[in-house]
Design an enzyme around this catalytic site. Sequence first.
Site, mmCIF file in Angstrom:
data_model
loop_
_atom_site.group_PDB
_atom_site.id
_atom_site.type_symbol
_atom_site.label_atom_id
_atom_site.label_comp_id
_atom_site.label_asym_id
_atom_site.label_seq_id
_atom_site.Cartn_x
_atom_site.Cartn_y
_atom_site.Cartn_z
ATOM 1 N N TYR A 184 0.822 -1.219 0.000
ATOM 2 C CA TYR A 184 0.000 0.000 0.000
ATOM 3 C C TYR A 184 0.856 1.269 0.000
ATOM 4 O O TYR A 184 0.575 2.220 -0.734
ATOM 5 C CB TYR A 184 -0.875 -0.074 1.245
ATOM 6 N N LYS B 189 0.691 5.458 -1.888
ATOM 7 C CA LYS B 189 0.463 6.707 -1.158
ATOM 8 C C LYS B 189 1.703 7.612 -1.226
ATOM 9 O O LYS B 189 1.588 8.831 -1.241
ATOM 10 C CB LYS B 189 0.081 6.400 0.294
HETATM 11 N N1 LIG Z 1 -8.730 3.989 7.265
HETATM 12 C C1 LIG Z 1 -7.527 4.433 7.609
HETATM 13 O O1 LIG Z 1 -7.029 4.142 8.709
HETATM 14 C C2 LIG Z 1 -6.751 5.331 6.681
HETATM 15 C C3 LIG Z 1 -5.563 5.923 7.133
HETATM 16 C C4 LIG Z 1 -4.872 6.752 6.267
HETATM 17 C C5 LIG Z 1 -5.337 7.002 4.994
HETATM 18 N N2 LIG Z 1 -6.497 6.405 4.589
HETATM 19 C C6 LIG Z 1 -6.965 6.723 3.245
HETATM 20 O O2 LIG Z 1 -8.104 7.560 3.413
HETATM 21 C C7 LIG Z 1 -9.068 7.285 2.385
HETATM 22 C C8 LIG Z 1 -10.385 6.895 3.008
HETATM 23 O O3 LIG Z 1 -10.205 5.738 3.790
HETATM 24 P P1 LIG Z 1 -11.430 5.043 4.551
HETATM 25 O O4 LIG Z 1 -10.819 4.013 5.443
HETATM 26 O O5 LIG Z 1 -12.317 6.091 5.103
HETATM 27 O O6 LIG Z 1 -12.121 4.306 3.322
HETATM 28 P P2 LIG Z 1 -13.292 3.184 3.314
HETATM 29 O O7 LIG Z 1 -14.057 3.196 4.560
HETATM 30 O O8 LIG Z 1 -12.647 1.893 2.887
HETATM 31 O O9 LIG Z 1 -14.153 3.710 2.084
HETATM 32 C C9 LIG Z 1 -13.570 3.694 0.804
HETATM 33 C C10 LIG Z 1 -14.426 4.433 -0.173
HETATM 34 O O10 LIG Z 1 -13.815 4.352 -1.457
HETATM 35 C C11 LIG Z 1 -14.700 3.691 -2.373
HETATM 36 N N3 LIG Z 1 -13.911 2.848 -3.252
HETATM 37 C C12 LIG Z 1 -13.067 1.839 -2.911
HETATM 38 N N4 LIG Z 1 -12.543 1.289 -3.995
HETATM 39 C C13 LIG Z 1 -13.065 1.960 -5.054
HETATM 40 C C14 LIG Z 1 -12.916 1.834 -6.460
HETATM 41 N N5 LIG Z 1 -12.117 0.909 -6.999
HETATM 42 N N6 LIG Z 1 -13.599 2.679 -7.257
HETATM 43 C C15 LIG Z 1 -14.425 3.617 -6.727
HETATM 44 N N7 LIG Z 1 -14.590 3.782 -5.409
HETATM 45 C C16 LIG Z 1 -13.924 2.958 -4.587
HETATM 46 C C17 LIG Z 1 -15.661 2.895 -1.477
HETATM 47 O O11 LIG Z 1 -16.919 2.699 -2.073
HETATM 48 P P3 LIG Z 1 -17.297 1.416 -2.967
HETATM 49 O O12 LIG Z 1 -16.738 0.222 -2.260
HETATM 50 O O13 LIG Z 1 -18.782 1.440 -3.044
HETATM 51 O O14 LIG Z 1 -16.678 1.645 -4.299
HETATM 52 C C18 LIG Z 1 -15.804 3.838 -0.298
HETATM 53 O O15 LIG Z 1 -16.720 4.861 -0.603
HETATM 54 C C19 LIG Z 1 -8.438 6.191 1.515
HETATM 55 O O16 LIG Z 1 -7.771 6.798 0.436
HETATM 56 C C20 LIG Z 1 -7.448 5.533 2.438
HETATM 57 O O17 LIG Z 1 -6.405 4.923 1.724
HETATM 58 C C21 LIG Z 1 -7.218 5.590 5.395
#
Ligand SMILES: NC(=O)c1ccc[n+]([C@@H]2O[C@H](COP(=O)([O-])OP(=O)(O)OC[C@H]3O[C@@H](n4cnc5c(N)ncnc54)[C@H](OP(=O)(O)O)[C@@H]3O)[C@@H](O)[C@H]2O)c1
Length: 339
Positions: A176, A180
């Site tokens: 991953y 990023k």
């Molecule tokens: N969670 C963490 O701890 C964390 C930490 C640092 C950074 N981040 C980053 O912050 C962002 C949000 O994370 P989150 O954990 O809140 O995400 P999440 O709960 O996994 O939600 C992901 C969103 O992206 C959509 N998605 C996933 N794959 C997709 C695809 N191939 N095409 C279109 N839409 C897609 C999903 O909807 P569908 O499945 O319906 O498509 C959902 O709306 C991400 O970029 C993640 O890498 C997360």
Amino acid sequence: MGASWSKNHLPLDGKTVLITGASDGMGRAAARLVASKGANVILVARSVEKLEAALVELKAAALRPDTQRFHYLTTDVSKPDYAAPLLASAVAWNDDKPLDVVWCVAGTSRPDFWIEAPLSLTRTQMDINFWGSAEMAHAILRLWCGADAPVVPEPKHLIFTSSVLALFPCIGYGPYNPAKGALRALADTLAQELEVYPQNVKVHIIYPASIGSPGFARENMTKPEITRIIEEGDPVSTPDAVASSALRGLESGDYAITTALLGHVFRWGSLGGSPRNNWLLDTLMACLIPLIWIFALPDVYGKIRKYARSHGHPSTYRGKAIEGFAEHQDPATDVGKSD
Ligand SMILES: NC(=O)c1ccc[n+]([C@@H]2O[C@H](COP(=O)([O-])OP(=O)(O)OC[C@H]3O[C@@H](n4cnc5c(N)ncnc54)[C@H](OP(=O)(O)O)[C@@H]3O)[C@@H](O)[C@H]2O)c1
């Protein structure tokens, strides 16, 4: 590059904002937040069911429910060339007016040991986490910065969502982290490149730490135990808290936005040639943080080496976590156990 504290650099009332990954987690929280500031919002994700539910929340959160408009578009951001047709639909819905803000949030993390996991996992992680945002950035910047695009005083905003892992890569996130990190390199480059265009376009990059989202619950299913040990004690913020913190940074005019203390420390520790938010504070902290690493880095490596001594070769224990994950597998990260 420097922020001023008095002005709101991202007024959203009456603006149109497109957010990818807006059906869950941080993206959905960000969508509610921008709706509460008066923006028209276009949600982008794959699942219609979740998008419909998010739309209901947006209407409830709206500052002016009678005049604000909300819409969703479905797409898979990991597919090549998805962005230009998607933006054409978005602009048509926006009465043929250009969008004001594009916020790329869609992303997903599938932790594993990089050496043990098939290389195809890194490719699929790159497709979603890097290419998903790069395709969108390329398409929207061509619209905003084209030779015929209007030059208006009020800036357009392109926002990337990276991760603190781009600032301090941690064991277990090998598939991953590169995506990023690549987003950071792209955003830093675009901050320079946008200077040569007459149009007023700002780029920003958010570096969230752990978010208590559905995505976080999924990533925990395959997270190696040593990763959990290193992360032990890291606070997990709610999607709403992360979205609010990100928006505060954007309103302050910051380029690089960290949403938790650990993120601030990592950013100061790795500024390099990235644009500064605040020259004085960033320079001061960039001098101090290496002193913290004198103690923190040996602690991290000490934990990894101790774990290795007591657990043997990763191939002997990795399989259990992967089997548990298989039942809940996200099709976007669908990879086999081995090459
Ligand atoms: N969670 C963490 O701890 C964390 C930490 C640092 C950074 N981040 C980053 O912050 C962002 C949000 O994370 P989150 O954990 O809140 O995400 P999440 O709960 O996994 O939600 C992901 C969103 O992206 C959509 N998605 C996933 N794959 C997709 C695809 N191939 N095409 C279109 N839409 C897609 C999903 O909807 P569908 O499945 O319906 O498509 C959902 O709306 C991400 O970029 C993640 O890498 C997360």
